[in-house]
Design an enzyme around this catalytic site. Sequence first.
Site, short mmCIF file in Angstrom:
data_model
loop_
_atom_site.label_atom_id
_atom_site.label_comp_id
_atom_site.label_asym_id
_atom_site.label_seq_id
_atom_site.Cartn_x
_atom_site.Cartn_y
_atom_site.Cartn_z
N ARG A 47 -11.86 0.35 14.45
CA ARG A 47 -11.50 1.14 13.29
C ARG A 47 -12.16 0.53 12.05
NH1 ARG A 47 -5.21 1.45 11.52
NH2 ARG A 47 -5.90 -0.55 10.70
N MET B 111 9.03 24.70 2.13
CA MET B 111 8.28 23.76 1.29
C MET B 111 9.20 23.05 0.30
SD MET B 111 5.06 24.32 -1.30
CE MET B 111 3.91 24.86 -0.08
N TYR C 295 12.68 31.35 7.07
CA TYR C 295 11.43 31.93 7.56
C TYR C 295 11.46 32.09 9.07
CZ TYR C 295 9.20 31.15 3.01
OH TYR C 295 8.87 31.17 1.69
N LYS D 170 0.85 -1.20 0.00
CA LYS D 170 0.00 0.00 0.00
C LYS D 170 0.88 1.25 0.00
CE LYS D 170 -0.29 -0.16 5.06
NZ LYS D 170 -1.15 -0.52 6.20
#
Length: 368
Positions: free
Chosen positions: A134, A310, A262, A43
């Site tokens: 779940r 980013m 930043y 997966k």
Amino acid sequence: MTVLALPRLAATGPRLDVDLDAVAANTALLARRATGELMAVVKADGFGHGAAAVARTALSHGATRLGVTSLAEALALRADGLTAPVLSWLNPVDADLASAVVHDVEIAVPSRAHLDALAPGTAVHLHLDTGLARDGAAPAEWADLCRAARLAERRGRIRVVGLMGHLACADVPGDPGNAMGRARFAWGLETARACGLRPVHRHLAATAATLTDPLSHHTMSRVGAGLVGIDPSGTTRLHPALTLTAPLVSVRRVHAGTPVGYGHTWVAPHPTELGLVPLGYADGLPRAASGRAEVLVRGRRRPLVGRISMDMAVVDLGAEGAEAGDEVTVLGPGRHGEPTAAEWAAWSDTLEHEVVTGLGLRTPRTGR
Ligand SMILES: *Cc1c(COP(=O)(O)O)cnc(C)c1O
């Protein structure tokens, strides 16, 4: 692996290297430990390592079946030419379940609504919630689900080929949740049997329980993390398979007192050289690791400084410096001193799983 010899700066950007020999060795070890069959769980694009490549490697080193979350992932494996049995265990009731029959994908069923939505001819694994509250059927609904599935089977509409559960606490081998999960699964098997079901596959264990809890193995283990070198139980030495590198885009010299990135969260304490690494949180470097993470440059650990952005991060190269184009190893098995996925996980307060699945959205992969 095909590596083209092009000029350094033009040729190379960030690169993910997947060591399929490591996947092969991990699969072989897990297959030896499992008392039953081994399902390779690929997966999330093979935990970020490439689903088809990991699947092929696992199938030729001891795995006999494949497992994925969504039907879309299963169909992608079929489109890639994989013909081994595939199980998909998480789908909404309105998924395109007819395509599961067409492409021979087995479907896990957690409820009556899901059972009723199946296309005729589906091979089914009934899924019992064994302790996560779940994605499996609640115990209170299990007997009803088993009876309905048996009826559908007798009418020739479906075939029940498996029963599955999943352990909540297998990463902590002594946790009482494991005995509880095993007991609930045993009860689920008994209940299904009493309804007349005789599925050949009965599976509960994932990687951690495959390595630590033989009582949970039944007829098959479903392993994902272990294939790519992650042992959630912390008991077994597996081989990490991923290496992430990038060339320094540029290098600059800065004065003491220069704020970086930043928010100016880091200020150069002395004159130094800063390198620009073209990878950021959109490439899967966790921003939460800002202020803690390190990378390997010219054989030495160097801190990333300021916030991870980013698309990029800044490395403090110190007095030794480096040149634009020099390769930075961001993450790897650790054999050459580079940080591991486990270290990145610790720096960002998460799991190795989250680190490796996050990489590779826009970084090309090479396999070997
Ligand atoms: C992801 C998953 C697995 C594989 O778990 P690992 O700990 O990665 O081996 C097995 N079963 C289910 C239902 C899963 O969702």
